[in-house]
Design a protein around this motif. Structure first.
Motif, PDB file in Angstrom:
ATOM      1  N   VAL A  92      73.791  17.838 -13.951  1.00 28.88           N
ATOM      2  CA  VAL A  92      74.579  18.087 -13.433  1.00 28.88           C
ATOM      3  C   VAL A  92      75.197  16.827 -12.126  1.00 28.88           C
ATOM      4  O   VAL A  92      76.306  16.375 -12.081  1.00 28.88           O
ATOM      5  CB  VAL A  92      74.703  19.402 -12.143  1.00 28.88           C
ATOM      6  CG1 VAL A  92      76.292  19.243 -11.496  1.00 28.88           C
ATOM      7  CG2 VAL A  92      75.069  20.506 -13.017  1.00 28.88           C
ATOM      8  N   GLU A  93      73.815  16.135 -11.374  1.00 33.45           N
ATOM      9  CA  GLU A  93      74.059  15.058 -10.520  1.00 33.45           C
ATOM     10  C   GLU A  93      74.927  13.938 -11.788  1.00 33.45           C
ATOM     11  O   GLU A  93      75.239  12.917 -10.766  1.00 33.45           O
ATOM     12  CB  GLU A  93      73.061  14.863  -9.906  1.00 33.45           C
ATOM     13  CG  GLU A  93      72.063  15.998  -9.159  1.00 33.45           C
ATOM     14  CD  GLU A  93      70.915  15.575  -8.289  1.00 33.45           C
ATOM     15  OE1 GLU A  93      70.489  15.871  -6.839  1.00 33.45           O
ATOM     16  OE2 GLU A  93      70.421  15.451  -8.840  1.00 33.45           O
ATOM     17  N   ALA A  94      74.231  13.955 -12.171  1.00 31.03           N
ATOM     18  CA  ALA A  94      74.784  12.509 -13.377  1.00 31.03           C
ATOM     19  C   ALA A  94      76.156  12.521 -13.793  1.00 31.03           C
ATOM     20  O   ALA A  94      76.214  11.707 -13.616  1.00 31.03           O
ATOM     21  CB  ALA A  94      73.434  12.535 -14.789  1.00 31.03           C
ATOM     22  N   VAL A  95      76.432  13.730 -14.379  1.00 28.80           N
ATOM     23  CA  VAL A  95      77.862  14.160 -14.289  1.00 28.80           C
ATOM     24  C   VAL A  95      78.599  13.858 -13.166  1.00 28.80           C
ATOM     25  O   VAL A  95      79.402  12.623 -12.997  1.00 28.80           O
ATOM     26  CB  VAL A  95      77.944  15.438 -14.757  1.00 28.80           C
ATOM     27  CG1 VAL A  95      79.959  15.713 -14.806  1.00 28.80           C
ATOM     28  CG2 VAL A  95      77.632  15.555 -16.513  1.00 28.80           C
ATOM     29  N   ALA A  96      78.234  14.224 -11.612  1.00 26.83           N
ATOM     30  CA  ALA A  96      78.723  14.255 -10.271  1.00 26.83           C
ATOM     31  C   ALA A  96      79.202  12.798 -10.056  1.00 26.83           C
ATOM     32  O   ALA A  96      80.123  12.021  -9.375  1.00 26.83           O
ATOM     33  CB  ALA A  96      78.245  14.816  -9.307  1.00 26.83           C
ATOM     34  N   ALA A  97      77.346  11.674 -10.934  1.00 33.85           N
ATOM     35  CA  ALA A  97      77.834  10.467  -9.730  1.00 33.85           C
ATOM     36  C   ALA A  97      78.724   9.391 -10.941  1.00 33.85           C
ATOM     37  O   ALA A  97      79.283   8.414 -10.778  1.00 33.85           O
ATOM     38  CB  ALA A  97      76.724  10.024  -9.885  1.00 33.85           C
TER      39      ALA A  97
END
Length: 810
Positions: free
Chosen positions: A366-371
């Motif tokens: 999720v963090e990779a998608v957000a970043a």
């Protein structure tokens, strides 16, 4: 050794853009990091809550429901256990008394006694250290109570019994009881004793609580109705044993009692976390648009030597992705650390075991998608638009003249500035430059406005929570309330209370608990009857500020009249003014006529009956179980001292006091519980403010780069470094003040909606809305301060530019 020259020119340019302007890279990475950090922290904390809370709760074999009553014999537990659908039932005894802390302060404490600690099957209490089970005259402290009492294992505590006698108990161990709310949250301490110790505390060797677990076949998903039906049959069994039952507490199957509060808190934090991510993305889009504007001639040159539009687009998207990867490298570990800290704090507040630091793969995804993915998708349009410029347009661009033609906003601003001609030229230039790049201004204002709106809305939620609490406690106009373990003559209670100096007025109330039935049929007792507390104050009471929303209050001529509050109506919609109400109190079915409906807040389902008639109907004529007191002094400390004197005096005169509630202390305790919510909301609001400040810093830095030649012109005609710096500081201040104005306008509806939603989620009813002008004032100061701080570095860079540097600027 790596040879930099083998890297294709386009990727070298990406590296140069990243490394060549370190301040811009830092600002963009920080802005994305804050959003990714917030999303990762909230999601990771949610997964930890879901895991740790469920493990702690299930390991204790939690009760499906609990029945609370006056003391009864252990045989009645067997009658509940024998009910069809009950898998297991166990009883315990709770003693509410006073305990002295290490600092000498007296506070409330629950001591729980179990018949057999080695055969626990429901609401299991787990030993953590020291002796097990508790010995005669010993106490085991619940782990959250150690710090509150200021004692350690091996020490001792002094308690005061309801009869007023002081006893010393040795602390021989520490236990964990997941069914108890943390002492930090409830304001009470918890201890565990054996049945023999009960007698040393002047208590009967009896039980007053039954916890039972239902058979799996009874459950229908997470519905509580089947459990309630069995609980009502258990209620009847206890009443048949000549005991008064006060309450039936039903737990949602497989769910911690505070799970809904935690879920609501996580939901609010999620919304604010997503907002942080969106604001960081806006800042990135703003920065990418500015880079494209600044590098317009570079794009033209690349096209002139054969670069295709899709190649240039890919190059800038890679740059955005690089920003995201750098942000992810910072945000992921910080988010995991913050989630662990938040979970640890919440574990203390809600009393469950925290599993410690963890970064689940799904959180990292999720963090990779957000970043990376979200910023890249957001940047496609501005990059596509910026790379669409022709070679001729690009090579003829000089930056200084690349400003859109005047529109209505420009004309309006020019007219306004004409009226402000008395201001200095740098300030006039700042005001004009504020509206120069409207798209960039809009994104910057959006970032700061959202941050300010949320910040002010959080203060409004805090103010609304306090206002709701004040409304709830203003309903009861007394300063001190004292409840007793049994029924006493009202005249005796008031006579003794009025002897104590400082008491202005006293009223004794009748009290009982019952169930509202649908009708008089026997079957209705096990049907959908609901718990209700029955208060019987004098009809001319001055201790209640009744807020009647329909019908009327009780009058002297009333006999079987009843006023119900809105909580009781919510559980029993058939109750209307003029309708009949049947309440089962003990073994008696009392018939009432509803004459009024009163507003309730934070009080639970309560009905009011006239004192003389009700106490006669339950064969306690002239008796009371509580007294409400108004003091001469309005000083909080003096009221607390008076409460202690009253408790001692009543106990010295053989009145068994169960509890003493000082209204201001109760308000303070509930406020501290509300503060857990507002602190988390404020943390997220501060994160949003930080993103807004980063956005403004980036905007001002970009403006300095774009206006390099203009700065040179001002230098050439004699402008000082201070005058040039002032242009950018005042421009940032204008943006900050504008965002504050827009934020104030938006804060009113947003704060109203947020307050409404918080009330529904946490209190099951909307909050009494109160707009916080304190929050408006604080954000004005903060927005001005953040604006000045955000402009200092860009202003310093602008002031240090020399004429020679700007003439050579490309």
């Amino acid at each position: 050794m790596f040879n930099f020259t083998v890297v294709p020119p386009r990727w070298r340019k990406v590296m140069a853009d990243l490394w060549g302007n370190k301040l811009r890279t830092l600002l963009v990475v920080l802005s994305v990091t804050v959003g990714v950090f917030a999303v990762g922290m909230v999601y990771s904390a949610y997964l930890m809550f879901e895991r740790d809370l469920a493990i702690s709760w299930k390991s204790a074999a939690p009760a499906s429901a609990s029945l609370y009553a006056d003391p009864f014999d252990e045989e009645l537990v067997d009658s509940v256990r024998s009910l069809r659908g009950v898998k297991e039932a166990q009883g315990r005894r709770n003693v509410d008394l006073r305990v002295q802390t290490a600092s000498g302060e007296w506070r409330q404490m629950y001591l729980t006694a179990l018949p057999d600690y080695t055969e626990q099957k429901v609401n299991i209490i787990k030993p953590q250290s020291g002796a097990w089970p508790p010995g005669d005259g010993d106490v085991l402290l619940e782990r959250t109570s150690l710090a509150d009492l200021g004692v350690a294992q091996g020490g001792s505590i002094q308690v005061e019994t309801p009869a007023g006698k002081k006893r010393t108990l040795k602390v021989t161990g520490v236990v964990y009881d997941s069914s108890q709310i943390s002492s930090m949250f409830s304001g009470r301490s918890y201890g565990y004793i054996n049945m023999d110790t009960l007698e040393k505390l002047d208590e009967e060797r009896k039980l007053d609580q039954v916890n039972f677990v239902v058979e799996p076949w009874v459950l229908k998903g997470q519905e509580t109705a089947p459990i309630e039906a069995i609980g009502r049959r258990g209620w009847s069994k206890l009443e048949q044993g000549n005991t008064t039952v006060f309450w039936l507490q039903v737990n949602k199957p497989g769910e911690h009692p505070l799970q809904s509060i935690i879920n609501a808190l996580i939901l609010l934090l999620t919304v604010l976390g997503v907002l942080s991510l969106l604001l960081g993305t806006f800042l990135l889009v703003n920065t990418v648009s500015a880079i494209l504007t600044q590098q317009t001639r570079q794009i033209g040159i690349m096209k002139a030597i054969g670069a295709r539009r899709d190649q240039i687009l890919k190059m800038y998207l890679i740059l955005v992705g690089a920003y995201g990867i750098l942000a992810l490298a910072v945000a992921a570990p910080l988010g995991a650390l913050a989630a662990s800290a938040v979970t640890g704090f919440m574990a203390q507040v809600f009393n469950f075991d925290s599993g410690g630091l963890e970064l689940p793969p799904k959180v990292l995804l999720v963090e990779a998608v957000a970043a990376i993915i979200v910023p890249v998708l957001a940047a496609i349009w501005p990059i596509w638009r910026g790379t669409g410029i022709t070679v001729r347009e690009a090579v003829s661009d000089y930056g200084i003249g690349n400003v859109a033609a005047k529109n209505r906003i420009d004309v309006w601003v020019d007219r306004l500035l004409e009226r402000l001609s008395s201001l200095s030229r740098p300030i006039l230039l700042s005001l004009r430059n504020t509206f120069r790049r409207k798209w960039r201004l809009a994104l910057t204002l959006l970032t700061l406005t959202v941050a300010g709106t949320v910040f002010m809305a959080v203060f409004c939620v805090r103010s609304s929570l306090y206002s709701t609490l004040d409304d709830a406690l203003d309903y009861f106009r007394y300063d001190i309330s004292i409840s007793f373990t049994q029924n006493y003559r009202a005249t005796r209670i008031e006579h003794e209370v009025l002897k104590v100096p400082g008491v202005k007025a006293a009223e004794s109330w009748g009290f009982s608990s019952g169930r509202i039935l649908r009708d008089e049929r026997k079957e209705s007792e096990d049907d959908a009857s609901k718990n209700v507390f029955v208060l019987a104050p004098p009809v001319d009471t001055t201790m209640i500020q009744s807020k009647i929303i329909e019908g009327r209050w009780l009058v002297a001529e009333d006999e079987s009249a009843l006023v119900v509050n809105t909580e009781a109506v919510k559980d029993n919609p058939q109750l209307k003014v003029g309708s009949q109400a049947i309440i089962k109190v003990g073994t008696r079915k009392l018939k009432f006529t509803v004459v009024g409906i009163a507003k309730s807040t934070l009080t639970g389902p309560i009905v009011y009956a006239p004192y003389p008639w009700f106490t006669g109907a339950i064969q306690e004529a002239g008796g009371a179980r509580s007294v409400q007191i108004v003091t001469h002094s309005t000083n909080s400390k003096e009221q607390t001292d008076l409460g202690r004197k009253l408790e001692k005096h009543l106990k010295d005169n053989n009145l068994r006091v169960q509890n003493v509630d000082v209204t201001w202390e109760q308000k303070q305790r509930i406020r501290s519980q509300f503060d857990v919510l507002t602190v988390f909301l404020l943390i997220m609001a501060v994160l949003l403010a930080f993103v807004g400040a980063l956005g403004l810093t980036g905007t001002m830095g970009i403006n300095v780069l774009e206006r390099t030649r203009e700065i040179g012109v001002m230098r050439a005609i004699g402008a000082s470094s201070i005058a040039i710096g002032k242009v950018f500081v005042v421009e940032a201040l204008c943006i900050g003040v504008l965002s504050w104005l827009f934020g104030v306008i938006l804060a009113v509806p947003i704060a109203f909606l947020l307050s409404y939603q918080v009330g529904v989620m946490f209190l099951q009813s909307p909050l009494s809305f109160s707009f916080s002008f304190l929050g408006v004032g604080i954000w004005l100061l903060l927005s001005a301060l953040l604006s000045v701080l955000a402009s200092l570095l860009p202003a310093r860079n602008a002031a240090r530019l020399s004429v020679r540097e700007v003439l050579g600027y490309e």
